[in-house]
Every structure is written in structure tokens, then in C-alpha cells.
Design an enzyme around this catalytic site. Structure first.
Site, short mmCIF file in Angstrom:
data_model
loop_
_atom_site.label_atom_id
_atom_site.label_comp_id
_atom_site.label_asym_id
_atom_site.label_seq_id
_atom_site.Cartn_x
_atom_site.Cartn_y
_atom_site.Cartn_z
N GLU A 206 27.28 13.41 12.15
CA GLU A 206 27.07 12.60 13.34
C GLU A 206 28.40 12.40 14.06
O GLU A 206 29.47 12.32 13.44
CB GLU A 206 26.45 11.26 12.98
CG GLU A 206 25.06 11.36 12.37
CD GLU A 206 24.05 11.94 13.34
OE1 GLU A 206 24.13 11.64 14.54
OE2 GLU A 206 23.17 12.69 12.89
N ALA B 226 8.89 8.29 17.16
CA ALA B 226 8.74 7.56 18.43
C ALA B 226 8.78 6.05 18.19
O ALA B 226 8.10 5.29 18.88
CB ALA B 226 7.44 7.95 19.12
N THR C 7 16.63 7.67 11.42
CA THR C 7 15.67 8.77 11.47
C THR C 7 15.16 9.16 10.09
O THR C 7 14.00 9.56 9.94
CB THR C 7 16.32 9.99 12.14
OG1 THR C 7 17.52 10.34 11.42
CG2 THR C 7 16.66 9.69 13.59
N ARG D 74 -4.26 10.95 44.47
CA ARG D 74 -4.22 10.17 43.24
C ARG D 74 -5.34 10.57 42.27
O ARG D 74 -6.27 11.28 42.63
CB ARG D 74 -4.27 8.68 43.59
CG ARG D 74 -3.04 8.19 44.32
CD ARG D 74 -3.21 6.80 44.89
NE ARG D 74 -3.54 5.84 43.84
CZ ARG D 74 -3.96 4.59 44.09
NH1 ARG D 74 -4.09 4.16 45.35
NH2 ARG D 74 -4.24 3.78 43.10
N GLN E 172 7.04 2.51 11.23
CA GLN E 172 8.38 2.22 10.72
C GLN E 172 8.62 0.73 10.96
O GLN E 172 8.81 0.30 12.09
CB GLN E 172 9.44 3.06 11.44
CG GLN E 172 10.84 2.89 10.87
CD GLN E 172 11.88 3.71 11.64
OE1 GLN E 172 11.68 4.06 12.80
NE2 GLN E 172 13.01 3.99 11.00
N GLY F 96 11.76 4.17 18.14
CA GLY F 96 12.93 3.50 18.70
C GLY F 96 12.61 2.76 19.98
O GLY F 96 11.65 3.07 20.68
N ARG G 48 19.17 1.76 25.81
CA ARG G 48 19.97 2.22 26.94
C ARG G 48 19.13 2.48 28.19
O ARG G 48 19.67 2.67 29.29
CB ARG G 48 20.75 3.47 26.55
CG ARG G 48 22.01 3.17 25.74
CD ARG G 48 22.77 4.43 25.39
NE ARG G 48 22.13 5.15 24.29
CZ ARG G 48 22.52 6.34 23.87
NH1 ARG G 48 23.53 6.95 24.47
NH2 ARG G 48 21.90 6.94 22.86
#
Length: 427
Positions: free
Chosen positions: A152, A11, A76, A297, A70, A13, A17
Site C-alpha cells: 500500500e 460495496a 478490504t 425521461r 461487513q 465503504g 471523500r
């Protein structure tokens, strides 16, 4: 599962986009963040150790899991290597999961692990066949149908791009072969990154058995890269949640227009009308009716047989059994007793403090009758059996059995209800 199972959830990245300042793994989705759905699936599948690989900027945003950082986005393979210090000494199989597949089911992970262990594999990939293969890595099998490698899309030949079976980015490994293969990764690809997928090719080259498990539902394992894809997955999760409630005895008149968060509890014989939104955590007892365009809510508890009506918003409030809030009202930070009727257009005005301070609370007793267009200027307490005149702004506490209101200035006639109608039985 009897054997120990660990998981690495990638998690780190940014998800460029998504065109968002918020990393894609942290976007909200039916009451949870995208990555929280993946973590939940891993837990429900029997994973005992979970390591989330985060970026330096998000390292402090995860509770209840171990976190590895990271430092730079080098692919990855580098992300999984970041988790090695936490898991290298653990005698366990290791799931490698992308943090952007929120529709992933625990049963699919259990089936992946079962295939992996039955094959005594060093590594097993979860594959699927989407309608559009897009930029997914292609699964290349040998002449015997076994896994040869994963390539890939950016590095694939035209023949490889024609393959329909693709890599989900979800794997099961035996720990020691995984860590060994990660050390031998090379960034010889179009992106100059380290791919965890290349570990499978290395293991095959070492003569290690590697397996493939095909996911039965492509929707489960398709990753999110854009807001359009996020909306598609949200609709799938909405349908899954709604079906669960309907099978448990809840009537949802139009499931396609009803959005219920994952952490909402609803008892049987509740009816939910179209265009309603229920955000958890909330609890709704049996026999409740929720009207069209209602918005319930977090922090709300609705008692048995109560009604939340059309264009009504309720937040952080307790609504008593058989109490009705039928039309065009806002109830926030309030406690309303049993058998009370809140007339149309009522508001609990709860904001009286400086920013960051708790909202003021309104307390309304049982068997109260409010008038149309009333405002309760919190903090204020309304006793049992009170009547409120229409158009009133209630600024002071009202004793039980009173009639209050009379704009433009409040007048309280103590005991008026009891004098006119007598006290209810049992009082």
C-alpha cells in the site's frame, strides 16, 4: 466459461471523500448506481454467484444478488471474509471486485480469469499503469518478473513509490487458498486494517503461484473517490454508450453534449441533436428526431418517425408514430396517438392527487391538432381528429371530430371538424 466463477463485490465503504450523505457506491451514474455497473460487468463476464458486501445501513438496497454484511469497516480483507459463509463451499474461482469501478468491462474480467487459469495461479491481480499513481498500492515483482507482493502507498518505501505499475484492487483467486490466507491477515499497517492485497504476499510465501494481468485501459479500473472522479468516469461511459448507438445506426450530432442512460433503446435512423438527455428505461423507434435541449425521461416510448423538439420534456408517455411535439412543451403521463401535432407551449397538467398517489393521465387521440399554449388538466381524454383552440385549458373530455377551447371557459363544438372538413377516409 465452462468452469464455475463467483464474485465478491466490495460495496461497504462510506466514501467520505465524496462529501455526501450517500455512500459512493450508490451514487447515480447514467441510469444505474455506481456499484450496479460493476455487478453488471461481473454478470456479463459469466459470473454465476455474486455476493455484495454491504454496510449494515445499505444491506437492503441490493436486488438479485446475495448480500453479506461487513459490520465494521475494518478493511478490504475483512470485507472479503464477510462473504466467506456464502461462498466457502462453492467449487469455483472467486473474483474480488471493488464496487467503485463502473467503467470495468466484462472482456477485461474474462481476460483476467483466463490469465489466472492458464497460470494455474492461487491468486492473480489485475494491474495497470495510470498517468498519476496517487495512493494506489504498488505491484512489486521479483527478479523473474513474477508477483512478489503488493504494498500500500502509505506503507511503501520511496523506491516502491517510484514503481509505475499499481494495483487495481481487482483479483482472481482459487477459493480454498483465499479463505486460508484471509484467516492469517494481520493489521500491521499504517491504517490498522486488514488488506486483501496481503493475501497475495502470504500465498507467495506459501510457495503458491501468483500471477499478474495488466489491464489495457487504465480508465476501466480507476476507482471513484471524489465527485470530480465520478464526473470523469461518467464522461467516459457517456462516450462508450454514444459510440455503441452510433455504430448501430443512430446519428448523434454532438456526442460530447448528449447524455444517454445505459437502459435506453434506440432504433436506427434516429437523429439526436445537441444538449439532449435521455434517461432510461425508454424506447425510441427508428426515424425519430430529438431536438436540441430535449429531455426524455423514464417510461417513455416514442413511435416511428415522431419528433421530440427543442426544449421539450417527455415523461412516462407514449408518443405515436409520426406525431410531433416540436417546441417548448411538457408531456407527462400521457398517451398521444399517431399523426398528431402538439403546438408550442403545451402542458399536460398531471398532478391532481395527494403525494404518493399515481399521477393523472392525459389521453390524446390520433390526428389531433392542438393550439399554442394549451393546458390539458388531467385526467382528460381527447378523441381522434380533434382541434384545440390556442390558449385553452382543457378540463373535460372532448369527443372525436370536435373543436374545443375558447378561453376563459371551455366550449366544445361537437362535430365541427367533420362538418367543415369531412371525415378522413376509412372512418
Amino acid at each position: 466459461m465452462a468452469e464455475e466463477l463467483a464474485a465478491v463485490v466490495m460495496a461497504g465503504g462510506l466514501g467520505t471523500r465524496m462529501r455526501s450523505a450517500t455512500p459512493k457506491h450508490l451514487h447515480p451514474l447514467l441510469g444505474r448506481r455506481v456499484v450496479d455497473w460493476v455487478i453488471g460487468a461481473a454478470r456479463d463476464a459469466g459470473v454465476s454467484r455474486i455476493v455484495v458486501v454491504a454496510s449494515p445501513d445499505t444491506r437492503d438496497l441490493f436486488d438479485g444478488v446475495e448480500v453479506a454484511v461487513q459490520e465494521r469497516p475494518l478493511g478490504t480483507g475483512d470485507a472479503v471474509r464477510a462473504a466467506r459463509p456464502a461462498l466457502e463451499g462453492v467449487a469455483a474461482d472467486v473474483l474480488v471486485l471493488n464496487g467503485d469501478v463502473p467503467a470495468l468491462r466484462p472482456d477485461t474480467l474474462r481476460a483476467l480469469v483466463a490469465t489466472h487459469r492458464d497460470a494455474a495461479a492461487a491468486g492473480t491481480v489485475l494491474s495497470f499503469e495510470p498517468a498519476d499513481t496517487r495512493a494506489y498500492g504498488r505491484v512489486v515483482r521479483d527478479g523473474h518478473g513474477r508477483l512478489a507482493r503488493i504494498v500500500e502507498a502509505a506503507d511503501a518505501t520511496p523506491e516502491e513509490l517510484a514503481l509505475r505499475e499499481v494495483n487495481s484492487g481487482i483479483y482472481a483467486f482459487r477459493g480454498p487458498p483465499l479463505w486460508s490466507a484471509l484467516e492469517r491477515l494481520d493489521p500491521h499497517n499504517a491504517q490498522g486494517e486488514l488488506y486483501v492485497t496481503d493475501t497475495l504476499g502470504l500465498l507467495v510465501g506459501d510457495g503458491e503461484p501468483c500471477a499478474v494481468h495488466v489491464a489495457s485501459d487504465p480508465v476501466e479500473v480507476e476507482g471513484i473517490n471524489t465527485r470530480a472522479e465520478l464526473a470523469e468516469v461518467a464522461a467516459a461511459l457517456r462516450d462508450r454508450i454514444n459510440e455503441t448507438h452510433m455504430l448501430a445506426g443512430v446519428t448523434i450530432v454532438d456526442p460530447a453534449s448528449t447524455w444517454i442512460d445505459a437502459d435506453v433503446e434506440i432504433e436506427p435512423d434516429t437523429t439526436i441533436h445537441p444538449f439532449s438527455v435521455l434517461r432510461g428505461p425508454i424506447r425510441i423507434a427508428g426515424g425519430v428526431e430529438i431536438g436540441p435541449f430535449a429531455y426524455v425521461r423514464p417510461g417513455t416510448v416514442v413511435g416511428e418517425g415522431a419528433k421530440i423538439g427543442t426544449f421539450v420534456e417527455v415523461k412516462a408517455s407514449t408518443i405515436g408514430a409520426r406525431t410531433k411535439v416540436p417546441h417548448l412543451s411538457y408531456v407527462g403521463d400521457a398517451e398521444i396517438g399517431e399523426d398528431t401535432n402538439v403546438a408550442a407551449g403545451n402542458i399536460t397538467a398531471n398532478f391532481k392527487h395527494e403525494p404518493g398517489q399515481p399521477k393523472a393521465r392525459t389521453r390524446i387521440g390520433r390526428n389531433v391538432r392542438t393550439g399554442v399554449g394549451d393546458v390539458f388538466d388531467a385526467p382528460v381524454e381527447i378523441g381522434d381528429d380533434v382541434w384545440i383552440a390556442p390558449g385553452a385549458v382543457i378540463t373535460d373530455d372532448v369527443p372525436p371530430g370536435s373543436l374545443a377551447g375558447f378561453a376563459p371557459r371551455q366550449v366544445t363544438k361537437e362535430g365541427w371538424v367533420y362538418e367543415k372538413h369531412g371525415k378522413p377516409d376509412g372512418d
